[in-house]
Each structure stands twice: as structure tokens, then as C-alpha cells.
Design a protein around this motif. Structure first.
Motif, PDB file in Angstrom:
ATOM      1  N   UNK A  32       0.838  -1.198   0.000  1.00 31.29           N
ATOM      2  CA  UNK A  32       0.000   0.000   0.000  1.00 31.29           C
ATOM      3  C   UNK A  32       0.874   1.251   0.000  1.00 31.29           C
ATOM      4  N   UNK A  33       1.933   1.228   0.797  1.00 27.29           N
ATOM      5  CA  UNK A  33       2.834   2.382   0.874  1.00 27.29           C
ATOM      6  C   UNK A  33       3.487   2.659  -0.477  1.00 27.29           C
ATOM      7  N   UNK A  34       3.888   1.598  -1.179  1.00 27.57           N
ATOM      8  CA  UNK A  34       4.510   1.747  -2.497  1.00 27.57           C
ATOM      9  C   UNK A  34       3.566   2.439  -3.481  1.00 27.57           C
ATOM     10  N   UNK A  35       2.318   1.994  -3.546  1.00 24.02           N
ATOM     11  CA  UNK A  35       1.383   2.567  -4.511  1.00 24.02           C
ATOM     12  C   UNK A  35       0.946   3.973  -4.107  1.00 24.02           C
ATOM     13  N   UNK A  36       0.882   4.239  -2.815  1.00 24.73           N
ATOM     14  CA  UNK A  36       0.574   5.603  -2.374  1.00 24.73           C
ATOM     15  C   UNK A  36       1.707   6.550  -2.767  1.00 24.73           C
ATOM     16  N   UNK A  37       2.954   6.123  -2.569  1.00 23.23           N
ATOM     17  CA  UNK A  37       4.097   6.965  -2.928  1.00 23.23           C
ATOM     18  C   UNK A  37       4.190   7.186  -4.428  1.00 23.23           C
ATOM     19  N   UNK A  38       3.920   6.130  -5.199  1.00 25.87           N
ATOM     20  CA  UNK A  38       4.052   6.215  -6.656  1.00 25.87           C
ATOM     21  C   UNK A  38       2.929   7.025  -7.285  1.00 25.87           C
ATOM     22  N   UNK A  39       1.702   6.869  -6.770  1.00 29.75           N
ATOM     23  CA  UNK A  39       0.540   7.488  -7.395  1.00 29.75           C
ATOM     24  C   UNK A  39      -0.162   8.484  -6.465  1.00 29.75           C
ATOM     25  N   UNK A  40       0.607   9.115  -5.580  1.00 33.56           N
ATOM     26  CA  UNK A  40      -0.022   9.990  -4.590  1.00 33.56           C
ATOM     27  C   UNK A  40      -0.713  11.193  -5.223  1.00 33.56           C
ATOM     28  N   UNK A  41      -0.146  11.751  -6.294  1.00 29.83           N
ATOM     29  CA  UNK A  41      -0.796  12.896  -6.945  1.00 29.83           C
ATOM     30  C   UNK A  41      -2.116  12.479  -7.583  1.00 29.83           C
ATOM     31  N   UNK A  42      -2.119  11.324  -8.209  1.00 33.39           N
ATOM     32  CA  UNK A  42      -3.348  10.802  -8.801  1.00 33.39           C
ATOM     33  C   UNK A  42      -4.385  10.534  -7.718  1.00 33.39           C
ATOM     34  N   UNK A  43      -3.946   9.959  -6.612  1.00 35.91           N
ATOM     35  CA  UNK A  43      -4.863   9.604  -5.535  1.00 35.91           C
ATOM     36  C   UNK A  43      -5.417  10.845  -4.831  1.00 35.91           C
ATOM     37  N   UNK A  44      -4.541  11.797  -4.504  1.00 35.75           N
ATOM     38  CA  UNK A  44      -4.989  13.000  -3.791  1.00 35.75           C
ATOM     39  C   UNK A  44      -5.954  13.807  -4.640  1.00 35.75           C
ATOM     40  N   UNK A  45      -5.625  13.990  -5.915  1.00 41.26           N
ATOM     41  CA  UNK A  45      -6.508  14.764  -6.789  1.00 41.26           C
ATOM     42  C   UNK A  45      -7.834  14.048  -7.013  1.00 41.26           C
ATOM     43  N   UNK A  46      -7.826  12.710  -7.010  1.00 39.76           N
ATOM     44  CA  UNK A  46      -9.085  11.975  -7.172  1.00 39.76           C
ATOM     45  C   UNK A  46      -9.978  12.132  -5.941  1.00 39.76           C
ATOM     46  N   UNK A  47      -9.365  12.276  -4.766  1.00 33.98           N
ATOM     47  CA  UNK A  47     -10.147  12.519  -3.552  1.00 33.98           C
ATOM     48  C   UNK A  47     -10.822  13.890  -3.626  1.00 33.98           C
ATOM     49  N   UNK A  48     -10.071  14.902  -4.050  1.00 32.24           N
ATOM     50  CA  UNK A  48     -10.649  16.252  -4.190  1.00 32.24           C
ATOM     51  C   UNK A  48     -11.792  16.230  -5.212  1.00 32.24           C
ATOM     52  N   UNK A  49     -11.548  15.561  -6.334  1.00 28.87           N
ATOM     53  CA  UNK A  49     -12.596  15.439  -7.339  1.00 28.87           C
ATOM     54  C   UNK A  49     -13.788  14.659  -6.837  1.00 28.87           C
TER      55      UNK A  49
END
Length: 256
Positions: free
Chosen positions: A69-86
Motif C-alpha cells: 500500500x505504501x509503495x502505490x501511495x508513494x508512486x501514485x499519490x498525486x493521482x490519488x490525492x486529486x481523485x479525492x478532491x474530485x
């Protein structure tokens, strides 16, 4: 009979989700929205989807669940954070806009992407590719979040970016499910009043559907490791094509 139909769709959608990393929220929402308001259907599907995304994200981990989970959060954190805002904006739209318009918009986008993808696999069109820099990752995450929060159909937008970034089917499935996971958390938090209005019998029905979905998911994950990348892509585009037609029909029905 309606409950049996819903159970069949949940099991099939979970099987496809295990194989391709997508499809369950869209199909599950479509099945439940035939018998209840869209906001209730989205809320009910969010709970099993949350569990499903967590299982897909951690399945087949070679470095431990926490490290995965930590690996994918670090790799795709911008995608994940922006998807939460959206996703926050999307749920807000779900609560104020007519559902039919949201479904029709998503149907058009999904139909185009699925059709073009099948044509590209057949050599009849060039594959769609988008920039994969940081700004692009944030924009696609934001747009996918808005659409996912409003309709549970963020898959086409996420996959357009992820297929441009990688051909690794497991990486694509896990990265997309990281965004699904966070999106479901946003939906659950913002739809608390909807959960409060569900009857006890609806929660029991949801538990029954979740058990069926988990069984289908594990079979699908096992099958994913047996198929090639081209078959993986073909399955995704076929699922998206069917979903686009279904979503379009639902949108037209809700507006007439």
C-alpha cells in the motif's frame, strides 16, 4: 426475482473486477439503481467496493500488505490525492444534479474510449495516449474523482492515463483500485445521511451481496494471473462498452 438478478450481477461484476481491476462499482450501481434512488445505490455499493479495492490492492503482494500500500501511495499519490478532491465535488454534484444528465455524460465518454480501444487492438486505430507528467496525473485524477463521486464510473478516465503510463496489468489494476479505495471513503463520509435512512433489511441484503461479491473477486484475481496483457485489455474494453450502453440507457430512462 429482482434480488436474484442483483446477486447475479454482483457476482459477475466482482469476477470482472478481480480480472481487470474495474467494473464492480459501475455494474453494481446500475443493478441497485433499478430498485432505489441513485444516491442510495451509490451508498450501498460504496461499502463492498471499499473492501474489494483494498483486497485488489493487497492481493499477490510480494513485500507485505503495508509495504504494498505504501509503495502505490508513494508512486501514485498525486493521482490519488486529486481523485479525492474530485470525489468530494462529484458527490456534491450527485446530491444536486439530475442523475440522468450525469449518466448520459459518462456514457458518451465511456463509449468513445471503449470503441477506440477495441479498434486499436484490432489495428484499425492508433492507441489513445495522453501525457503522463505530474500535471497530467493531477488533472486526470481530479476529473476521474468528479465522475466517480457522481456516478461510480471513474474507470475510463483513470485507465486512459494508466494505459499511457504502463502495460503492467497488475500495476494498472492496483493503481486504479487505490483511487477507487479513497473515492469510496469520500462517498461513505459524505453520504452519512443516506446510510442513516437505510432500513435494516437493506443492510442485510447488502451483507448478502457483499459475500457473493467477495467470492467472485477472488476467482477473478486468480484468473487475472492466467491471461495475457492483450486479453486483459480486450476484456476491459468489452466491459466498458457494455457499461457505456447500460449507463446510457439508464440516463435516458431517468430523463423520460
Amino acid at each position: 426475482m429482482n434480488e436474484l438478478w442483483q446477486a447475479a450481477i454482483f457476482g459477475f461484476a466482482a469476477l470482472l473486477h478481480g480480472m481487470t481491476g474495474m467494473g464492480f462499482p459501475m455494474l453494481g450501481t446500475s443493478a441497485l439503481s433499478m430498485a432505489m434512488p441513485l444516491s442510495q445505490a451509490v451508498a450501498m455499493v460504496a461499502l463492498p467496493s471499499l473492501l474489494m479495492s483494498l483486497l485488489v490492492l493487497t492481493a499477490g503482494s510480494k513485500q507485505g500488505i503495508y509495504q504494498e500500500i505504501r509503495h502505490y501511495i508513494n508512486t501514485y499519490r498525486l493521482l490519488a490525492i486529486s481523485s479525492v478532491i474530485g470525489g468530494i465535488l462529484g458527490v456534491w454534484l450527485l446530491l444536486i444534479l439530475p442523475a440522468g444528465y450525469l449518466y448520459l455524460l459518462m456514457s458518451v465518454v465511456t463509449l468513445y474510449y471503449a470503441t477506440h480501444g477495441l479498434l486499436s487492438l484490432a489495428g484499425k486505430a492508433k492507441s489513445l495516449h495522453v501525457p503522463t507528467h505530474r500535471t497530467s496525473m493531477m488533472l486526470f485524477g481530479l476529473l476521474a474523482g468528479v465522475v466517480g463521486g457522481a456516478t461510480n464510473a471513474m474507470s475510463p478516465i483513470l485507465l486512459l492515463f494508466l494505459f499511457s503510463l504502463s502495460d503492467d496489468k497488475n500495476q494498472i489494476a492496483k493503481a486504479s483500485n487505490l483511487c477507487y479505495l479513497l473515492g469510496k471513503l469520500v462517498q461513505i463520509l459524505m453520504l452519512k445521511s443516506t446510510y442513516a435512512g437505510l432500513a435494516p433489511t437493506q443492510y442485510l441484503h447488502l451483507l448478502y451481496l457483499t459475500i457473493i461479491a467477495m467470492a467472485g473477486l477472488f476467482v477473478g484475481i486468480w484468473l487475472r494471473n492466467k491471461i495475457s496483457v492483450n486479453i486483459f485489455k480486450c476484456l476491459i474494453f468489452l466491459v466498458l462498452l457494455l457499461l457505456a450502453l447500460k449507463i446510457g440507457h439508464t440516463g435516458i430512462t431517468k430523463l423520460t
